[in-house]
Design a protein around this motif. Structure first.
Motif, PDB file in Angstrom:
ATOM      1  N   PRO A 167      22.485 -10.830  21.842  1.00  0.00           N
ATOM      2  CA  PRO A 167      21.575  -9.709  21.546  1.00  0.00           C
ATOM      3  C   PRO A 167      22.138  -8.715  20.541  1.00  0.00           C
ATOM      4  CG  PRO A 167      21.711 -10.126  23.915  1.00  0.00           C
ATOM      5  CD  PRO A 167      22.806 -10.925  23.279  1.00  0.00           C
ATOM      6  N   GLN A 169      18.397  -7.440  12.809  1.00  0.00           N
ATOM      7  CA  GLN A 169      17.071  -6.822  12.720  1.00  0.00           C
ATOM      8  C   GLN A 169      17.101  -5.585  11.827  1.00  0.00           C
ATOM      9  OE1 GLN A 169      16.092  -5.998  16.813  1.00  0.00           O
ATOM     10  NE2 GLN A 169      15.991  -8.179  17.367  1.00  0.00           N
ATOM     11  N   GLU A 172      18.206 -14.700  15.944  1.00  0.00           N
ATOM     12  CA  GLU A 172      17.171 -14.720  16.982  1.00  0.00           C
ATOM     13  C   GLU A 172      17.104 -16.085  17.665  1.00  0.00           C
ATOM     14  OE1 GLU A 172      15.576 -12.328  18.211  1.00  0.00           O
ATOM     15  OE2 GLU A 172      15.160 -10.756  16.739  1.00  0.00           O
ATOM     16  N   TRP A 203      19.860 -16.244  20.123  1.00  0.00           N
ATOM     17  CA  TRP A 203      19.513 -15.435  21.295  1.00  0.00           C
ATOM     18  C   TRP A 203      18.532 -16.189  22.189  1.00  0.00           C
ATOM     19  CZ3 TRP A 203      17.276  -9.756  20.878  1.00  0.00           C
ATOM     20  CH2 TRP A 203      17.337  -9.149  22.149  1.00  0.00           C
ATOM     21  N   SER A 204      17.642 -16.951  21.576  1.00  0.00           N
ATOM     22  CA  SER A 204      16.625 -17.677  22.353  1.00  0.00           C
ATOM     23  C   SER A 204      17.244 -18.731  23.269  1.00  0.00           C
ATOM     24  CB  SER A 204      15.605 -18.328  21.417  1.00  0.00           C
ATOM     25  OG  SER A 204      16.137 -19.483  20.793  1.00  0.00           O
ATOM     26  N   ASP A 253      17.343 -16.522  26.091  1.00  0.00           N
ATOM     27  CA  ASP A 253      16.094 -15.803  26.364  1.00  0.00           C
ATOM     28  C   ASP A 253      15.003 -16.394  25.475  1.00  0.00           C
ATOM     29  OD1 ASP A 253      13.988 -14.082  26.713  1.00  0.00           O
ATOM     30  OD2 ASP A 253      15.097 -12.255  26.208  1.00  0.00           O
ATOM     31  N   ARG A 277      12.580 -14.874  22.672  1.00  0.00           N
ATOM     32  CA  ARG A 277      12.977 -14.492  21.308  1.00  0.00           C
ATOM     33  C   ARG A 277      12.490 -15.498  20.259  1.00  0.00           C
ATOM     34  NH1 ARG A 277      13.151  -9.656  21.462  1.00  0.00           N
ATOM     35  NH2 ARG A 277      13.769  -9.863  19.267  1.00  0.00           N
ATOM     36  N   ALA A 309      10.137 -14.125  17.469  1.00  0.00           N
ATOM     37  CA  ALA A 309      10.858 -13.306  16.486  1.00  0.00           C
ATOM     38  C   ALA A 309      11.630 -14.197  15.521  1.00  0.00           C
ATOM     39  CB  ALA A 309      11.801 -12.336  17.183  1.00  0.00           C
TER      40      ALA A 309
END
Length: 516
Positions: A310, A317, A337, A340-341, A344, A347, A350
């Protein structure tokens, strides 16, 4: 992440086998790239590896040079690291300081005091790390840890001469405490024959005693051919102790000889590679947006976990919002991103929005096409219909660069996770990806699993052996040995189920952030 930069500019220096991103002057970046290409030439000369032109940047080692050794240690997550290398499908990376600072090994281990004679310099670390890359790429056999590190230390002290020749054999003075004193003392038998879990002392001995043993077996006439015999026995699956005693005889005698050897005059050799020509370097100053995003790129290429992902994405970002028309910024955000996915899945939108912006700027970008395909692939884990769309993007990337292993690898995986039999073309692509990325453990395991599915036990066994016969005990080595044992017992179906289960569990732990 890093303190204020020593230089206000970044340079890209590209050679036959390297892409160097250097936070330094142009002259410094160029000199470093030339040295690294010289190391490749020297290693090819020593190992009789022919030169083969590289057509794809994915086959070049990407080196990031920034800050000092402490900055590199923070990036690695360990204060005792002054440079490191990560083998990776479609783009192995290495990190090294741009500042020509030296640190004593005692300081790296937490001890006080400095000595210029025993300083560990970034060049030695980089030569060492590239030797790993060279070995893993050109020789897929299994090697004991002491030899992997000992051989790399031999190359680390290589002296490059202006006429293209090089000197091999100088001792790593930065390990003088272990080599020539009593700081750490690990007997040869423990290094060669133990299957116990390595201690911290053992790991340090891989570099010091490992270097000395490799040096002795290389230069001592009475031991000629023994090292090769030992390595062949290890690769044939012979137990470490048995292989060592068969090749070297009495290990206590070898240990005594080694102690005497280090107190004498250590030999070396001067080598001039055949048909030598100076390396050619193509230089490019990075644009301001590329410089702005370089910190995020380095952290992404280093690899993130559940905690770091993150933070990297949020930094990306901010830069992408400031530079909406920058391909470099949007691509870096898409990668961050997507990373990160892994932890999670929310994401993914994004990541897709960022890569779509990147593709709008550069529709033919192979990196962007691969990320777009991987986004569909990740969605395909729960929605099988997404796998066809993923294959479309991997196909586009392959058309743009047929020497890039990543599209071939993921194209195969789309069929596996879709739950259908991969077509022959996809399996051939997987095999090609393996050939191009021998250093990548994940591709090796996926190919072994496919071979077991095809009832090709002997071939799968040969793919797994480098992991299964690791001389020192580890959980992963034991798991691979268990799979190999099932293959040798002609229980191929059971071997397939076990390997598949082990790989699925490793993937589950990675995504959950479970490091146990």
């Amino acid at each position: 992440m890093f303190p204020s930069a020593a230089y206000a500019e970044w340079w890209e220096a590209k050679t036959d086998h390297f892409i160097v991103y250097s936070e330094s002057s142009a002259a410094d970046a160029k000199e470093f790239a030339e040295k690294m290409e010289r190391v490749d030439i020297s290693l090819r000369s020593l190992q009789n590896v022919d030169f083969s032109p590289i057509k794809s940047d994915s086959q070049r080692l990407t080196v990031f040079r920034t800050g000092d050794t402490r900055d590199i240690g923070r990036l690695a997550g360990s204060g005792s690291v002054a440079g490191f290398y990560i083998p990776r499908l479609g783009g192995s990376v290495s990190f090294t300081p741009a500042k020509n600072e030296k640190r004593g090994t005692g300081e790296l281990l937490g001890a006080r005091g400095r000595s210029s004679k025993t300083d560990l310099d970034p060049q030695s670390v980089m030569f060492h790390e590239y030797t790993h890359h060279f070995m893993f790429q050109h020789f897929s056999a299994a090697y004991p840890s002491w030899y992997v590190e000992g051989f790399a230390e031999t190359a680390a002290t290589m002296v490059l001469n202006d006429d293209g020749s090089f000197h091999l054999g100088n001792p790593p003075q930065y390990r003088s405490d272990a080599l020539f004193g009593n700081y750490i003392n690990v007997p040869v038998e423990r290094l060669l024959a133990s299957r116990n879990k390595p201690t911290g002392e053992d790991f340090y001995a891989y570099y010091s005693v490992g270097w000395l043993l490799n040096h002795y077996l290389t230069f001592e006439p009475s031991r000629k051919g023994q090292l090769k015999q030992y390595l062949r026995a290890i690769n044939a699956g012979t137990a470490p102790a048995e292989a060592a005693r068969a090749a070297f005889g009495d290990l206590d005698k070898l240990n005594r000889e080694l102690i005497k050897y280090k107190s004498g005059r250590l030999p070396g050799v001067q080598v001039r590679p055949a048909n030598y020509s100076p390396p050619q370097v193509t230089m490019r100053r990075l644009a301001s947006d590329e410089e702005a995003v370089m910190d995020v790129v380095m952290r992404s290429k280093r690899g993130v976990d559940k905690k770091l992902a993150p933070d990297v994405a949020r930094d990306a970002q901010q830069i992408a919002q400031r530079l909406p028309g920058s391909f470099a910024a949007q691509l870096a955000l898409a990668e961050a991103e997507l990373d990160w996915s892994d932890f999670d899945a929310s994401r993914l939108p994004a990541a897709e929005a960022a890569v779509d912006r990147a593709l709008a700027i550069k529709p033919d970008s192979i990196d962007a096409q691969i990320i777009k395909g991987r986004i569909h692939f990740e969605r395909g884990r729960t929605d099988k219909a997404q796998m066809a769309a993923a294959r479309t993007w991997f196909s586009k990337a392959f058309e743009n660069d047929s020497d890039h292993p990543t599209p071939l690898y993921y194209n195969y995986l789309t069929y596996y996770y879709e739950g259908v039999t991969p077509p022959e073309s996809a399996v051939i692509g997987l095999e090609k990806a393996y050939d191009m990325a021998l250093f990548d453990p994940e591709v090796r395991l996926v190919l072994a699993r496919q071979l077991l599915a095809e009832k090709k036990g002997p071939l799968a066994r040969s793919i797994l052996m480098p992991y299964a016969i690791a001389p020192h005990e580890s959980k992963n080595a034991k798991k691979m040995r268990d799979v190999v044992d099932l293959i040798e017992a002609n229980k191929v179906d059971e071997a397939y189920k076990k390997l598949s289960a082990d790989m699925a569990e490793a993937e589950r732990k990675r995504r959950s952030g479970d490091d146990s």
